[in-house]
Design a protein around this motif. Structure first.
Motif, mmCIF file in Angstrom:
data_model
loop_
_atom_site.group_PDB
_atom_site.id
_atom_site.type_symbol
_atom_site.label_atom_id
_atom_site.label_comp_id
_atom_site.label_asym_id
_atom_site.label_seq_id
_atom_site.Cartn_x
_atom_site.Cartn_y
_atom_site.Cartn_z
ATOM 1 N N ALA A 144 51.561 51.730 60.908
ATOM 2 C CA ALA A 144 50.341 52.401 61.365
ATOM 3 C C ALA A 144 50.309 53.854 60.908
ATOM 4 C CB ALA A 144 50.255 52.317 62.889
ATOM 5 N N THR A 145 51.456 54.525 60.945
ATOM 6 C CA THR A 145 51.525 55.924 60.518
ATOM 7 C C THR A 145 51.139 56.066 59.051
ATOM 8 O OG1 THR A 145 53.272 56.405 62.125
ATOM 9 C CG2 THR A 145 53.035 57.925 60.265
ATOM 10 N N VAL A 146 51.684 55.185 58.203
ATOM 11 C CA VAL A 146 51.364 55.230 56.773
ATOM 12 C C VAL A 146 49.895 54.913 56.539
ATOM 13 C CG1 VAL A 146 51.795 54.145 54.537
ATOM 14 C CG2 VAL A 146 53.712 54.707 56.029
ATOM 15 N N GLU A 147 49.373 53.929 57.265
ATOM 16 C CA GLU A 147 47.973 53.537 57.057
ATOM 17 C C GLU A 147 47.021 54.650 57.470
ATOM 18 O OE1 GLU A 147 45.280 49.525 57.442
ATOM 19 O OE2 GLU A 147 46.939 49.797 58.850
ATOM 20 N N ILE A 148 47.328 55.353 58.547
ATOM 21 C CA ILE A 148 46.492 56.481 58.978
ATOM 22 C C ILE A 148 46.539 57.608 57.938
ATOM 23 C CG2 ILE A 148 46.274 58.317 60.704
ATOM 24 C CD1 ILE A 148 47.283 56.208 62.772
ATOM 25 N N ASP A 149 47.729 57.916 57.457
ATOM 26 C CA ASP A 149 47.866 58.958 56.426
ATOM 27 C C ASP A 149 47.088 58.583 55.167
ATOM 28 O OD1 ASP A 149 49.435 60.514 58.020
ATOM 29 O OD2 ASP A 149 51.341 59.978 57.057
ATOM 30 N N LEU A 150 47.148 57.306 54.797
ATOM 31 C CA LEU A 150 46.457 56.853 53.592
ATOM 32 C C LEU A 150 44.944 56.938 53.772
ATOM 33 C CD1 LEU A 150 46.530 55.638 50.782
ATOM 34 C CD2 LEU A 150 46.792 53.371 51.807
ATOM 35 N N LEU A 151 44.455 56.616 54.949
ATOM 36 C CA LEU A 151 43.017 56.712 55.205
ATOM 37 C C LEU A 151 42.550 58.160 55.108
ATOM 38 C CD1 LEU A 151 40.402 55.244 56.031
ATOM 39 C CD2 LEU A 151 41.051 55.619 58.419
ATOM 40 N N ALA A 152 43.329 59.078 55.682
ATOM 41 C CA ALA A 152 42.980 60.497 55.599
ATOM 42 C C ALA A 152 42.981 60.971 54.147
ATOM 43 C CB ALA A 152 43.956 61.323 56.432
ATOM 44 N N LEU A 153 43.976 60.510 53.387
ATOM 45 C CA LEU A 153 44.065 60.903 51.983
ATOM 46 C C LEU A 153 42.880 60.352 51.187
ATOM 47 C CD1 LEU A 153 45.970 62.378 49.953
ATOM 48 C CD2 LEU A 153 46.838 60.122 49.339
ATOM 49 N N ILE A 184 53.203 59.063 50.443
ATOM 50 C CA ILE A 184 52.734 57.802 51.018
ATOM 51 C C ILE A 184 53.218 56.612 50.200
ATOM 52 C CG2 ILE A 184 50.647 56.409 51.396
ATOM 53 C CD1 ILE A 184 49.256 59.059 52.238
ATOM 54 N N ALA A 185 53.144 56.728 48.880
ATOM 55 C CA ALA A 185 53.607 55.635 48.014
ATOM 56 C C ALA A 185 55.083 55.342 48.250
ATOM 57 C CB ALA A 185 53.354 55.985 46.553
ATOM 58 N N GLN A 186 55.881 56.390 48.398
ATOM 59 C CA GLN A 186 57.311 56.196 48.634
ATOM 60 C C GLN A 186 57.575 55.652 50.034
ATOM 61 O OE1 GLN A 186 58.792 60.102 47.617
ATOM 62 N NE2 GLN A 186 58.913 59.628 45.430
ATOM 63 N N ALA A 187 56.744 56.033 51.002
ATOM 64 C CA ALA A 187 56.885 55.473 52.347
ATOM 65 C C ALA A 187 56.571 53.977 52.342
ATOM 66 C CB ALA A 187 55.958 56.213 53.320
ATOM 67 N N ILE A 188 55.592 53.575 51.532
ATOM 68 C CA ILE A 188 55.267 52.152 51.406
ATOM 69 C C ILE A 188 56.431 51.412 50.763
ATOM 70 C CG2 ILE A 188 53.740 50.496 50.244
ATOM 71 C CD1 ILE A 188 51.461 52.509 50.651
ATOM 72 N N ASP A 189 57.063 52.027 49.757
ATOM 73 C CA ASP A 189 58.253 51.420 49.146
ATOM 74 C C ASP A 189 59.323 51.144 50.204
ATOM 75 O OD1 ASP A 189 57.294 51.454 46.537
ATOM 76 O OD2 ASP A 189 58.042 53.474 46.155
ATOM 77 N N GLU A 190 59.532 52.105 51.098
ATOM 78 C CA GLU A 190 60.558 51.947 52.131
ATOM 79 C C GLU A 190 60.192 50.822 53.094
ATOM 80 O OE1 GLU A 190 61.190 55.738 53.942
ATOM 81 O OE2 GLU A 190 61.737 56.713 52.049
ATOM 82 N N LEU A 191 58.910 50.672 53.383
ATOM 83 C CA LEU A 191 58.483 49.580 54.255
ATOM 84 C C LEU A 191 58.712 48.221 53.597
ATOM 85 C CD1 LEU A 191 55.171 51.052 55.734
ATOM 86 C CD2 LEU A 191 57.318 50.646 56.951
#
Length: 256
Positions: A144-153, A184-191
């Motif tokens: 959810a944290t990554v998705e919110i950040d991505l929406l803001a971006l 964000i891209a690197q956070a998605i990699d970690e997920l």
């Protein structure tokens, strides 16, 4: 780069490293030092150079996964016509800054991250390898944290594109896009690695060969997640490192 006696050609010497897919290039553009006495970003000129010119050598850099993605490009007394200079001599950095702002906006990779996040959510909801990871509260919080950040971006990018559509060049917001987009891209990699667990450990080079028909191990193509993770560490470096972007923002936005 030094002008020859006739003033018709620049003689270029030097090295450019980490040139992505340079082995396929017909042309390269280079920022070259044409006034060694000038300070900082002055005294740089922008040249377009034919990669078939005598004196150019492309040397492959083979990465840990055995791939030939990046290169060193060496210039040894390469003759470049003055007509191939973009704009005025010693003003190349002025033009390069505009290109860099567009590049950094593109590096944000919002569309790619949206696609990857959507696929991640679909895989996490599956139960082919036990209870769905999407039901784990810690994973759901990260997601959810990554998705919110991505929406803001995404909205920041849309505002930038709206300005570009009126003929403006991206300003400091391109640094914001590059900085947050790569994080964000690197956070998605970690997920993805969280999802794959120990299935991400095997590295099977043959699985990336054309026509490979073997079974993938783990959820989705989990064996490829680690390769993507390591390759994508460079995203926060190229196009101007994220630390540099913070300096740019401090100076141009905060006035520090």
């Amino acid at each position: 780069a030094v002008l020859d006696a006739d003033g018709a050609n620049y003689i270029v010497n030097g090295q450019k490293t980490w040139t992505t897919l340079g082995q396929h290039a017909d042309w390269i553009f280079c920022l070259v030092r044409t006034d060694p006495q000038a300070k900082a970003q002055r005294g740089i000129s922008f040249l377009l150079i034919d990669m078939k010119s005598p004196g150019i050598t492309v040397r492959p850099i083979i990465t840990l996964d055995g791939a030939h993605e990046v290169n060193e490009v060496w210039f040894e007394d390469v003759r470049v016509p003055v007509a191939n200079r973009v704009g005025e001599e010693n003003a190349g950095w002025t033009y390069a800054k505009v290109l860099l702002s567009h590049e950094r906006a593109g590096i944000a990779g919002v569309a790619t991250s949206k696609v990857r996040l959507g696929r991640l959510k679909a895989l996490a909801a599956g139960d082919q390898f036990g209870p769905p990871l999407a039901e784990d509260p810690v994973f759901r919080h990260k997601l959810a944290t990554v998705e919110i950040d991505l929406l803001a971006l995404e909205y920041t990018e849309l505002r930038t594109l709206a300005a570009i559509s009126t003929g403006q060049a991206p300003g400091p917001e391109s640094s914001i896009l590059k900085l947050k987009g790569t994080e964000i891209a690197q956070a998605i990699d970690e997920l993805y690695l969280d999802l794959a667990g120990y299935y991400a450990l095997p590295f099977l080079p043959r699985q990336f060969d054309a026509g490979f028909t073997g079974e993938w191990v783990g959820p989705g193509s989990a064996a490829a997640f680690t390769s993507r993770y390591f390759n994508n560490r460079k995203a926060s470096i190229y196009g101007g490192s994220n630390e540099i972007q913070k300096n740019v923002l401090c100076k141009s936005v905060l006035g520090l």
